[in-house]
Design a protein around this motif. Structure first.
Motif, PDB file in Angstrom:
ATOM      1  N   GLY A  91       0.787  -1.243   0.000  1.00  0.00           N
ATOM      2  CA  GLY A  91       0.000   0.000   0.000  1.00  0.00           C
ATOM      3  C   GLY A  91       0.810   1.278   0.000  1.00  0.00           C
ATOM      4  N   ASN A  92       2.009   1.266  -0.557  1.00  0.00           N
ATOM      5  CA  ASN A  92       2.778   2.506  -0.652  1.00  0.00           C
ATOM      6  C   ASN A  92       2.090   3.466  -1.614  1.00  0.00           C
ATOM      7  OD1 ASN A  92       4.610   4.556  -1.052  1.00  0.00           O
ATOM      8  ND2 ASN A  92       6.390   3.203  -1.011  1.00  0.00           N
ATOM      9  N   GLU A  93       1.740   4.643  -1.071  1.00  0.00           N
ATOM     10  CA  GLU A  93       0.932   5.585  -1.850  1.00  0.00           C
ATOM     11  C   GLU A  93       1.711   6.301  -2.945  1.00  0.00           C
ATOM     12  OE1 GLU A  93      -0.432   7.668   1.495  1.00  0.00           O
ATOM     13  OE2 GLU A  93      -1.931   6.149   1.959  1.00  0.00           O
ATOM     14  N   ALA A  94       3.006   6.056  -2.994  1.00  0.00           N
ATOM     15  CA  ALA A  94       3.784   6.663  -4.069  1.00  0.00           C
ATOM     16  C   ALA A  94       3.422   6.037  -5.413  1.00  0.00           C
ATOM     17  CB  ALA A  94       5.267   6.494  -3.791  1.00  0.00           C
ATOM     18  N   PHE A  95       2.790   4.851  -5.352  1.00  0.00           N
ATOM     19  CA  PHE A  95       2.444   4.160  -6.590  1.00  0.00           C
ATOM     20  C   PHE A  95       0.952   4.285  -6.871  1.00  0.00           C
ATOM     21  CE2 PHE A  95       6.220   2.234  -4.866  1.00  0.00           C
ATOM     22  CZ  PHE A  95       7.054   2.138  -5.971  1.00  0.00           C
ATOM     23  N   GLU A  96       0.638   4.476  -8.129  1.00  0.00           N
ATOM     24  CA  GLU A  96      -0.767   4.608  -8.493  1.00  0.00           C
ATOM     25  C   GLU A  96      -1.222   3.330  -9.192  1.00  0.00           C
ATOM     26  OE1 GLU A  96      -3.735   7.371 -11.138  1.00  0.00           O
ATOM     27  OE2 GLU A  96      -1.571   7.743 -11.255  1.00  0.00           O
ATOM     28  N   ILE A  97      -2.346   2.786  -8.708  1.00  0.00           N
ATOM     29  CA  ILE A  97      -2.904   1.583  -9.339  1.00  0.00           C
ATOM     30  C   ILE A  97      -3.831   2.071 -10.445  1.00  0.00           C
ATOM     31  CG2 ILE A  97      -4.175  -0.568  -8.956  1.00  0.00           C
ATOM     32  CD1 ILE A  97      -1.694  -0.184  -7.137  1.00  0.00           C
ATOM     33  N   THR A  98      -3.530   1.722 -11.665  1.00  0.00           N
ATOM     34  CA  THR A  98      -4.341   2.226 -12.765  1.00  0.00           C
ATOM     35  C   THR A  98      -5.367   1.206 -13.232  1.00  0.00           C
ATOM     36  OG1 THR A  98      -2.523   1.562 -14.226  1.00  0.00           O
ATOM     37  CG2 THR A  98      -2.630   3.876 -13.611  1.00  0.00           C
ATOM     38  N   GLU A  99      -5.133  -0.053 -12.914  1.00  0.00           N
ATOM     39  CA  GLU A  99      -6.032  -1.089 -13.390  1.00  0.00           C
ATOM     40  C   GLU A  99      -5.806  -2.355 -12.568  1.00  0.00           C
ATOM     41  OE1 GLU A  99      -5.591  -1.456 -17.683  1.00  0.00           O
ATOM     42  OE2 GLU A  99      -7.097  -3.058 -17.708  1.00  0.00           O
ATOM     43  N   GLY A 100      -6.840  -3.185 -12.479  1.00  0.00           N
ATOM     44  CA  GLY A 100      -6.672  -4.498 -11.881  1.00  0.00           C
ATOM     45  C   GLY A 100      -7.158  -4.578 -10.444  1.00  0.00           C
ATOM     46  N   GLU A 101      -7.013  -5.733  -9.839  1.00  0.00           N
ATOM     47  CA  GLU A 101      -7.473  -5.897  -8.459  1.00  0.00           C
ATOM     48  C   GLU A 101      -6.549  -6.795  -7.639  1.00  0.00           C
ATOM     49  OE1 GLU A 101     -10.795  -9.223  -8.305  1.00  0.00           O
ATOM     50  OE2 GLU A 101     -11.408  -7.606  -9.692  1.00  0.00           O
ATOM     51  N   ILE A 102      -6.589  -6.570  -6.335  1.00  0.00           N
ATOM     52  CA  ILE A 102      -5.849  -7.412  -5.390  1.00  0.00           C
ATOM     53  C   ILE A 102      -6.823  -7.772  -4.277  1.00  0.00           C
ATOM     54  CG2 ILE A 102      -3.823  -7.626  -3.911  1.00  0.00           C
ATOM     55  CD1 ILE A 102      -2.674  -5.117  -5.215  1.00  0.00           C
ATOM     56  N   THR A 103      -6.963  -9.036  -3.995  1.00  0.00           N
ATOM     57  CA  THR A 103      -7.794  -9.414  -2.844  1.00  0.00           C
ATOM     58  C   THR A 103      -7.004 -10.316  -1.908  1.00  0.00           C
ATOM     59  OG1 THR A 103      -8.707 -11.315  -4.022  1.00  0.00           O
ATOM     60  CG2 THR A 103     -10.000  -9.293  -4.094  1.00  0.00           C
ATOM     61  N   LEU A 104      -7.289 -10.138  -0.617  1.00  0.00           N
ATOM     62  CA  LEU A 104      -6.691 -11.007   0.405  1.00  0.00           C
ATOM     63  C   LEU A 104      -7.853 -11.722   1.073  1.00  0.00           C
ATOM     64  CD1 LEU A 104      -3.974 -11.710   1.958  1.00  0.00           C
ATOM     65  CD2 LEU A 104      -4.774 -10.064   3.664  1.00  0.00           C
ATOM     66  N   ASN A 105      -7.906 -13.024   0.919  1.00  0.00           N
ATOM     67  CA  ASN A 105      -9.033 -13.814   1.425  1.00  0.00           C
ATOM     68  C   ASN A 105     -10.370 -13.187   1.027  1.00  0.00           C
ATOM     69  OD1 ASN A 105      -7.371 -15.739   2.647  1.00  0.00           O
ATOM     70  ND2 ASN A 105      -7.129 -14.456   4.459  1.00  0.00           N
ATOM     71  N   GLY A 106     -10.447 -12.770  -0.219  1.00  0.00           N
ATOM     72  CA  GLY A 106     -11.700 -12.224  -0.753  1.00  0.00           C
ATOM     73  C   GLY A 106     -11.917 -10.739  -0.492  1.00  0.00           C
ATOM     74  N   GLU A 107     -11.088 -10.152   0.368  1.00  0.00           N
ATOM     75  CA  GLU A 107     -11.280  -8.740   0.703  1.00  0.00           C
ATOM     76  C   GLU A 107     -10.462  -7.860  -0.248  1.00  0.00           C
ATOM     77  OE1 GLU A 107     -11.230  -5.867   4.654  1.00  0.00           O
ATOM     78  OE2 GLU A 107     -10.378  -7.890   4.760  1.00  0.00           O
ATOM     79  N   ASN A 108     -11.100  -6.795  -0.738  1.00  0.00           N
ATOM     80  CA  ASN A 108     -10.436  -5.892  -1.676  1.00  0.00           C
ATOM     81  C   ASN A 108      -9.347  -5.077  -0.966  1.00  0.00           C
ATOM     82  OD1 ASN A 108      -9.644  -4.104  -3.585  1.00  0.00           O
ATOM     83  ND2 ASN A 108     -11.686  -3.211  -3.932  1.00  0.00           N
ATOM     84  N   LEU A 109      -8.114  -5.412  -1.229  1.00  0.00           N
ATOM     85  CA  LEU A 109      -7.002  -4.725  -0.555  1.00  0.00           C
ATOM     86  C   LEU A 109      -6.872  -3.283  -0.975  1.00  0.00           C
ATOM     87  CD1 LEU A 109      -3.685  -6.765  -0.270  1.00  0.00           C
ATOM     88  CD2 LEU A 109      -5.337  -6.180   1.497  1.00  0.00           C
ATOM     89  N   LEU A 110      -7.244  -3.006  -2.226  1.00  0.00           N
ATOM     90  CA  LEU A 110      -7.023  -1.663  -2.747  1.00  0.00           C
ATOM     91  C   LEU A 110      -7.853  -0.610  -2.027  1.00  0.00           C
ATOM     92  CD1 LEU A 110      -6.725  -2.457  -6.555  1.00  0.00           C
ATOM     93  CD2 LEU A 110      -4.906  -2.100  -4.881  1.00  0.00           C
ATOM     94  N   GLU A 111      -8.886  -1.061  -1.312  1.00  0.00           N
ATOM     95  CA  GLU A 111      -9.701  -0.093  -0.564  1.00  0.00           C
ATOM     96  C   GLU A 111      -9.119   0.178   0.815  1.00  0.00           C
ATOM     97  OE1 GLU A 111     -13.686  -1.529  -0.444  1.00  0.00           O
ATOM     98  OE2 GLU A 111     -14.070  -0.951  -2.529  1.00  0.00           O
ATOM     99  N   LEU A 112      -8.083  -0.546   1.178  1.00  0.00           N
ATOM    100  CA  LEU A 112      -7.547  -0.409   2.541  1.00  0.00           C
ATOM    101  C   LEU A 112      -6.289   0.466   2.568  1.00  0.00           C
ATOM    102  CD1 LEU A 112      -7.818  -4.075   3.916  1.00  0.00           C
ATOM    103  CD2 LEU A 112      -9.495  -2.228   4.066  1.00  0.00           C
ATOM    104  N   GLU A 113      -6.176   1.240   3.642  1.00  0.00           N
ATOM    105  CA  GLU A 113      -4.963   2.035   3.880  1.00  0.00           C
ATOM    106  C   GLU A 113      -3.813   1.088   4.231  1.00  0.00           C
ATOM    107  OE1 GLU A 113      -4.608   5.245   3.621  1.00  0.00           O
ATOM    108  OE2 GLU A 113      -6.722   5.792   3.348  1.00  0.00           O
TER     109      GLU A 113
END
Lengths: 482, 258
Positions: free
Chosen positions: B49-71
């Motif tokens: 979750g380093n905010e220096a990087f911008e996610i432009t596409e795609g998804e990451i989930t941890l045990n079904g939970e959307n990681l990209l929504e988490l700080e």
């Protein structure tokens, strides 16, 4: 990376906790300053004639002086005739004899500030002199201190009850003509604390004064005089807060310390005057002269300050090391944020042989603030074998603040040794990322990093206040994370 | 446990990850290998979750939970741990205080009581022995004056203390001598568990002699270009990245300079 800086700036927004106003009836002078006002002030305080003469002499001198403009701060011109020079809660003719007679509204105020004035309570080991606007409203633990021979009272009482001591030492360290603000204070000082520790006595408890500005448009000009006689020891603490107001208020205090042979004075300040709002509106102008004279051999004066408040701070707690082998110390944490400006540091004047001094200054700048260290280390011709160690560290939070260091060294003695170290660092995105990656809240992370930075100074504070200072920084850095 | 789908990420407008797909199950150890500049470290940073990087596409989930929504800190509390390649110093903050704050943040999140200083000291001393660190390290400032090897051991010690679900090790072997490599590897092997996954990012195969992975992936140009078992790493060691038609950025730079 800009996003993280932004976030850190969000973090350091804070609420000022002590910004409330006590609703209490006060006797307040009309704004304005002239000799009649000074005479009236002196009259209300039932001062002896010599005191009024002293004040008037200072006033005449002050009128010829110019306000200093060399500090790295900017503020609108102060109209000294728009300030009221005396404000005191209304009360009966005489000083209250016991805490029971103190206005409950005042007791509540200090409760709310976390300074209970009832003895045997939380701060049982600390005697408190509570100064509210222009007057001292209560002094605790007078009796046990008197048993030890320690005089701890308001300066007004001391002028009446211990005139010899006051006449001998008042103005001996900071004379009338020392500087503009000290001159003004000498003319109009209203109250403050007086301490005398007799020969060979180790003061049995911490002494403290809690300064509270309440009334609007008044200035606070307190005067503190501490005398440690031969072989004695005293530790003294000072705390300060004020309500949030849109107008700036002036606080121009003078503190004089005198240490005789083998005496030690430890003076700690936790300064939390209202710093103004996030747009730089309001706040206290803190223009203070603090100086200690080690007049005796082997004496020691140690200043520790944690400065988090005030809109503008102009303050250089100093030591004049006259006695041979005397020691001066200055430990400082100054935190500025939003539009706060601080120009603070110390002067170590080495006159005696083998005198030594240590300066540890930690400046933390956040928001759009400006934080300057200004220090003078001076060795007179007689300062054989004298030495100084200075360390100035600056920590920047975000990229819109400034840190400056102005060290001055003057030496008239070739045997004197000076060491100077200075660093500037930043709360980095990497540090924040490391902390957060370990599950630590951003607020807690900033506060932990800042506390780590200040560690060397905090360990100099008396324990009760070290905890308070740590918390104060935490509050200062507390914020609204989006 | 961890599922990455078509992940694109960029820094300062430059795309580094160009469509990563990766599935990691609990209990597995995965190694990501690749030449310099292939995006290995970026992937670790993005997962943490380093905010220096911008996610432009795609998804990451941890045990079904959307990681990209988490700080960052929320991901950490959900069990994502990153052992840094270059752990930063925090002067004046003791390692002990830092670690206890971290452990208590996790405990607080799980609704467990915080550990007091004495309890934590005991635990920390035990764990520090596991990575062969003198308990005196606990009193020093975070990474302050630590040697490269000490920093890496300190990172593994933190993983052992925090017991994450997914431990990401970013170039944990870099800058280690053989002895330190052994100690760090022992620490990582102690982390292996049925309910935990480990993702190792490394340039060299030698780490994999000590920590044997279940799966090996080769990252190049921001994409996984080849996946296989343990043997893939050995083959890479023998034949180099060139075998897969990949050029090391350093090599490429050196060549173009010639």
């Amino acid at each position: 990376m800009a996003t993280t800086d932004q976030e850190v700036n969000e973090l350091i927004k804070r609420e000022y906790e002590h910004g409330f106003v006590t609703d209490i009836e006060s006797d307040t002078f009309e704004p304005g300053l002239n000799e009649d006002v000074i005479a009236r002030l002196s009259g209300i305080k039932k001062e002896p004639e010599w005191m009024l003469a002293w004040r008037l002499k200072a006033y005449r001198r002050w009128q010829e002086m110019d306000e200093p403009n060399w500090a790295h701060v900017g503020y609108p011109k102060i109209d000294y005739n728009s300030i009221s020079y005396y404000s005191a809660p209304k009360r009966k003719e005489d000083m209250p004899q016991s805490l029971d007679e103190v206005d409950p509204e005042l007791l509540k105020t200090y409760e709310k500030l976390g300074i209970p004035l009832h003895e045997r309570e939380k701060l049982a080991g600390v005697a408190v002199d509570a100064v509210f606007d222009s007057v001292s409203v209560a002094t605790t633990f007078k009796e046990p201190l008197a048993k030890a021979g320690v005089i701890f009272c308001s300066i007004s009482e001391a002028i009446r009850d211990y005139p010899e001591l006051v006449q001998k030492y008042l103005g001996s360290v900071v004379p009338h003509g020392d500087n503009f603000f000290a001159g003004l204070n000498s003319a109009v000082f209203s109250d403050g604390t007086f301490v005398y520790v007799p020969k060979g006595v180790r003061c049995p408890m911490e002494l403290s004064t809690y300064f509270r500005i309440n009334a609007a448009n008044t200035g606070q000009f307190e005067r503190t005089l501490i005398i440690a006689d031969e072989g004695s020891y005293v530790s003294y603490l000072e705390g300060c807060t004020a309500p949030m107001r849109d107008e700036n208020q002036l606080h121009a205090a003078v503190v004089e310390l005198v240490a005789l042979d083998d005496a030690q004075i430890k003076y700690s300040t936790v300064q939390n005057w209202y710093p103004g709002d996030e747009n730089g509106k309001g706040g206290i102008f803190n223009f203070v002269t603090k100086r200690g004279a080690c007049i005796g051999k082997n004496s020691k004066i140690s200043w520790t300050q944690v400065e988090t408040g005030s809109a503008v701070t102009w303050k250089y707690p100093s030591c004049v090391l006259r006695g041979d082998n005397s020691v001066g110390e200055f430990y400082s944490v100054a935190l500025t944020h939003n539009h706060q400006q601080a120009d603070t540091g110390t002067k170590m004047i080495h006159l005696g042989k083998n005198t030594s001094s240590t300066i540890i200054s930690k400046g933390i700048s956040a928001g759009k603030s400006s934080n300057a260290y200004r220090g003078l280390v001076k060795f007179g011709p007689g300062a054989e074998g004298a030495r100084n160690f200075t360390q100035c560290d600056s920590l920047l939070i975000g990229d819109r603040c400034g840190a400056h260091t102005f060290p001055y060294i003057e030496s008239k003695n070739k045997s004197a040794i000076v060491e100077h170290e200075a660093t500037t660092s930043k709360v980095s995105d990497e540090q924040m990322f490391l902390c957060r990656q370990r599950g630590i809240d951003p607020e807690q992370a900033v506060s932990m990093i800042v506390n780590g930075f200040c560690k060397e100074v905090f360990k100099e504070l008396p324990m009760e206040f070290a905890v308070e200072a740590g918390k104060l920084l935490e509050v200062s850095l507390e914020g609204s994370v989006g | 446990m961890l599922s990455i789908k078509n992940l694109h990420a960029s820094v300062e407008g430059k795309e580094i990850l160009k469509g990563i797909n990766l599935e990691i199950k609990a209990g597995e150890v995965h190694a990501i290998m690749g030449p310099n500049g292939s995006g290995k470290s970026t992937l670790s940073q993005v997962l943490a979750g380093n905010e220096a990087f911008e996610i432009t596409e795609g998804e990451i989930t941890l045990n079904g939970e959307n990681l990209l929504e988490l700080e960052t800190e929320e991901r950490a509390r959900e069990g994502i741990f990153l052992a840094f390649q270059y752990p930063v110093e925090i002067p004046g903050v003791s390692n002990l205080q830092f670690l206890r704050t971290a452990v208590n943040a996790m405990r607080h999140h799980k609704g467990e009581a915080e550990m007091n200083a004495a309890e934590f000291m005991k635990l920390a001393k035990e764990v520090s022995k596991q990575v062969d660190l003198d308990p005196a390290f606990l009193k020093r400032g975070v990474n302050e004056g630590f040697s490269g090897g000490e920093k890496k051991r300190n990172e593994i010690m933190q993983a052992l203390l925090l017991q994450p679900k997914l431990a990401i090790l970013d170039e944990t072997d870099s800058g280690l001598d053989i002895d330190a490599l052994q100690v760090v590897s022992n620490g990582v092997n102690a982390l292996r568990a049925e309910d935990r996954a480990i993702l190792m990012v490394t340039h060299y195969q030698r780490l994999l002699n000590h920590i044997v992975p279940d799966h090996v992936h080769v990252l190049a140009g921001g994409k996984i270009v080849k996946s296989g078992g343990r043997e893939l790493a050995l083959e890479l060691e023998e034949r180099g990245y060139g075998w897969l038609g990949i050029k090391d950025e350093e090599e490429a730079a050196a060549n173009s300079a010639n």
